[in-house]
Design a protein around this motif. Structure first.
Motif, PDB file in Angstrom:
ATOM      1  N   UNK A   1     -53.707  49.873  -7.030  1.00 42.74           N
ATOM      2  CA  UNK A   1     -53.408  49.650  -5.617  1.00 42.74           C
ATOM      3  C   UNK A   1     -54.357  50.508  -4.793  1.00 42.74           C
ATOM      4  N   UNK A   2     -54.454  50.252  -3.495  1.00 44.33           N
ATOM      5  CA  UNK A   2     -55.315  51.092  -2.658  1.00 44.33           C
ATOM      6  C   UNK A   2     -54.975  52.568  -2.852  1.00 44.33           C
ATOM      7  N   UNK A   3     -56.020  53.367  -3.120  1.00 47.04           N
ATOM      8  CA  UNK A   3     -55.803  54.770  -3.505  1.00 47.04           C
ATOM      9  C   UNK A   3     -56.704  55.684  -2.684  1.00 47.04           C
ATOM     10  N   UNK A   4     -56.149  56.818  -2.263  1.00 47.30           N
ATOM     11  CA  UNK A   4     -56.915  57.852  -1.564  1.00 47.30           C
ATOM     12  C   UNK A   4     -56.782  59.156  -2.341  1.00 47.30           C
ATOM     13  N   UNK A   5     -57.930  59.724  -2.734  1.00 49.26           N
ATOM     14  CA  UNK A   5     -57.955  61.054  -3.343  1.00 49.26           C
ATOM     15  C   UNK A   5     -58.269  62.038  -2.223  1.00 49.26           C
ATOM     16  N   UNK A   6     -57.321  62.892  -1.885  1.00 51.89           N
ATOM     17  CA  UNK A   6     -57.451  63.818  -0.757  1.00 51.89           C
ATOM     18  C   UNK A   6     -57.540  65.246  -1.267  1.00 51.89           C
ATOM     19  N   UNK A   7     -58.630  65.947  -0.909  1.00 52.08           N
ATOM     20  CA  UNK A   7     -58.719  67.358  -1.311  1.00 52.08           C
ATOM     21  C   UNK A   7     -58.539  68.242  -0.088  1.00 52.08           C
ATOM     22  N   UNK A   8     -57.708  69.286  -0.234  1.00 52.52           N
ATOM     23  CA  UNK A   8     -57.278  70.113   0.888  1.00 52.52           C
ATOM     24  C   UNK A   8     -58.081  71.402   1.017  1.00 52.52           C
ATOM     25  N   UNK A   9     -59.374  71.352   0.698  1.00 52.35           N
ATOM     26  CA  UNK A   9     -60.248  72.482   0.968  1.00 52.35           C
ATOM     27  C   UNK A   9     -60.433  73.452  -0.176  1.00 52.35           C
ATOM     28  N   UNK A  10     -61.401  74.352  -0.013  1.00 58.55           N
ATOM     29  CA  UNK A  10     -61.830  75.300  -1.048  1.00 58.55           C
ATOM     30  C   UNK A  10     -62.225  74.558  -2.321  1.00 58.55           C
ATOM     31  N   UNK A  11     -62.833  73.397  -2.137  1.00 54.72           N
ATOM     32  CA  UNK A  11     -63.365  72.689  -3.304  1.00 54.72           C
ATOM     33  C   UNK A  11     -64.506  73.500  -3.906  1.00 54.72           C
ATOM     34  N   UNK A  12     -65.210  74.247  -3.053  1.00 56.40           N
ATOM     35  CA  UNK A  12     -66.289  75.127  -3.496  1.00 56.40           C
ATOM     36  C   UNK A  12     -66.023  76.530  -2.963  1.00 56.40           C
TER      37      UNK A  12
END
Length: 545
Positions: A92-103
């Protein structure tokens, strides 16, 4: 604060009723109700599956460049495997959301390549979403405080492309990120506009969904002073209210917030429980309670903990809040149902899943190819960092009378800079040492920031106000209930003392009152030099021969 956008706000008169309906239907059809809890409603009781659009949201946060597993947990490959599995199973339609400090504050395998491997990781997931997955999915993130560790110019280079002056690393010409990174409350002082896009809108089956990104508004307090003087970090609650209104004026009723700020609950398995454990008096709960009724979902980070809670704002409107630990150790698997009649969310539920479980699902060929590309990133990054990370510095032998690692680091700075005393900030100790051979990579995991070390001069009177138990001090400083001793004697208020420490703490408001004497090399180099001067094997309480 920026002014409100012009135009009439679309009223939300039907939102609560539609949510109530979704809850009522779910409870009638399931033995255990997991939908968003709301008060009862009798409106619109004949919704069918055709009236509902289902959306999958996968929430991640605080990846911190974790290319390899942290011990046995997390890391790029495990997280990718589970995200790909969740995307494919959901269909189904999907959103991968990252909430910061990925780096930022990353292990050597990412940090030594300016965190390009971590951006490339999400790039490959976005490529998979765009080229291989049907229905489509999107990667959307927000900027955390660590994205700004090296200033706005380096953050923008990572996202927009261009080689670092020490590069190239991953590619001859670094292309940047192919996914959106948002931040509605970080203002560039020169242009007077947001440094990054404040929000993005995606249309799913004819329904617009708005995503607003927010950065922790106290970010400047967490960085080396002066590193973000070109930016203004606005109040996150006020900015959230402004952009929620702006999206409503565009006719958007389904609104998700991605914020680098958060709180903590005690971890539990399974779907969202009706009672949350978030402290009512916590600052982050204050932010959540201030959010407008139009907000349906909040993906959080920063505290590196677990959250899976329904929270009510001051008006009694309820929405879902999640956070999934850090370093790729977990993700939030979130189901969202949206009504075609109101274009608004009628139910949400989450399950925060650990990535250390076995994966029995057979991935598609395109997903397996994506996983191979991500494995290749990890191999390249590890090979690049190998010459540094595997260099043995000394052999550590833990003793029962060991001092803390923070005090040990302070001792190393004092020794190398030949000062009267030294200080190490508590939050700067990012890992612990395990007994055995200590490599440079392990040492980097403890101090991953690459801060310069400074010497400042203080009067004894100044130090009486500065020396507290909030930080780690060198071993010759003793903090008692009645007085502060230095080398066994009370501080002389009229004498002068030199203090060494990394640039983060020594340039902070409290310590910057001291006279700057010198700026030296990097903190990790000082600790390595000190460690090599210790006996072999050493323990933390040892001193150089």
């Amino acid at each position: 604060m920026v002014k409100s956008l012009s135009g009439l706000s679309r009223p939300k008169v039907s939102k609560r009723a539609v949510q109530n309906l979704g809850f009522a239907i779910a409870c009638l059809s399931l033995s255990a109700c997991c939908a968003l809890p709301t008060s009862s409603s009798v409106n619109n009781l004949h919704n069918t599956d055709q009236d509902i659009v289902k959306v999958k949201v996968l929430g991640i946060n605080d990846f911190h460049g974790q290319v390899l597993p942290k011990g046995q947990d997390g890391g790029m490959q495990k997280l990718a495997l589970h995200l790909l599995k969740a995307i494919e199973i959901g269909n189904q339609p999907t959103f991968v959301l990252h909430a910061g400090d990925h780096v930022g504050a990353s292990p050597a395998e990412s940090a030594l390549l300016q965190d390009e491997p971590s951006i490339a990781f999400l790039n490959y997931l976005q490529d998979y979403c765009k080229l291989s997955h049907t229905p489509s999915c999107e990667i959307i993130g927000t900027a955390g405080n660590h994205e700004f560790d090296e200033g706005s110019a380096e953050m923008l280079r990572l996202l927009q492309g261009g080689n670092h002056n020490k590069g190239p690393f991953m590619q001859n010409k670094w292309p940047g990120a192919n996914y959106k990174t948002l931040s509605a409350n970080v203002i560039d002082l020169e242009s007077k506009s947001t440094l990054l896009p404040p929000y993005v809108i995606h249309n799913i089956a004819g329904i617009d969904i708005g995503f607003i990104g927010l950065t922790l508004d106290s970010t400047p307090e967490l960085l080396i002073p002066g590193s973000v003087d070109d930016l203004r970090f606005e109040n996150q609650a006020e900015v959230a209210q402004h952009y929620v209104k702006a999206l409503q004026e565009k006719g958007i009723e389904s609104i998700f917030i991605i914020i680098h700020d958060g709180t903590t609950e005690e971890y539990y398995e399974g779907q969202t429980r009706s009672n949350n454990q978030i402290p009512e008096t916590s600052p982050f709960m204050g932010f959540l309670k201030s959010l407008p009724d139009a907000v349906d979902l909040v993906i959080t980070g920063h505290s590196h903990r677990f959250t899976n809670a329904y929270v009510s704002n001051t008006n009694g409107h309820t929405f879902l809040v999640t956070q999934a630990f850090s370093s790729g150790r977990a993700y939030a698997d979130i189901d969202v149902a949206i009504s075609r009649k109101s274009n608004d969310v009628v139910s949400t539920s989450a399950n925060v899943l650990l990535t250390n479980s076995e994966n029995s699902y057979a991935l598609s060929e395109s997903a397996r190819q994506t996983l191979k590309q991500i494995d290749s990133i990890a191999e390249q990054a590890t090979a690049f960092a190998k010459q540094y990370t595997q260099r043995v510095v000394n052999t550590y032998e833990a003793k029962t009378n060991d001092i803390s690692l923070g005090e040990f680091i302070a001792n190393s700075h004092q020794y190398v800079l030949k000062t009267d005393m030294a200080v190490m900030n508590n939050g700067g100790v990012r890992a612990q040492l395990e007994p055995g051979a200590i490599t440079w990579g392990q040492l980097f995991a403890v101090q991953p920031f690459g801060n310069q070390i400074l010497v400042r001069k203080f009067s004894g009177e100044q130090l009486m106000e500065t020396i507290t138990t909030r930080h780690h001090w060198s071993s010759d400083v003793s903090i008692g209930t009645e007085q502060i001793l230095w080398r066994g004697k009370a501080l002389d208020r009229n004498a002068s003392y030199t203090v060494a420490g990394n640039a983060y703490i020594m340039n902070s408001e409290l310590f910057s009152e001291g006279e700057l004497i010198s700026i030296e090399g990097l903190d990790i180099d000082a600790t390595e030099h000190y460690m090599r001067a210790l006996p072999t094997p050493f323990n933390l309480s040892d001193t150089p021969e």
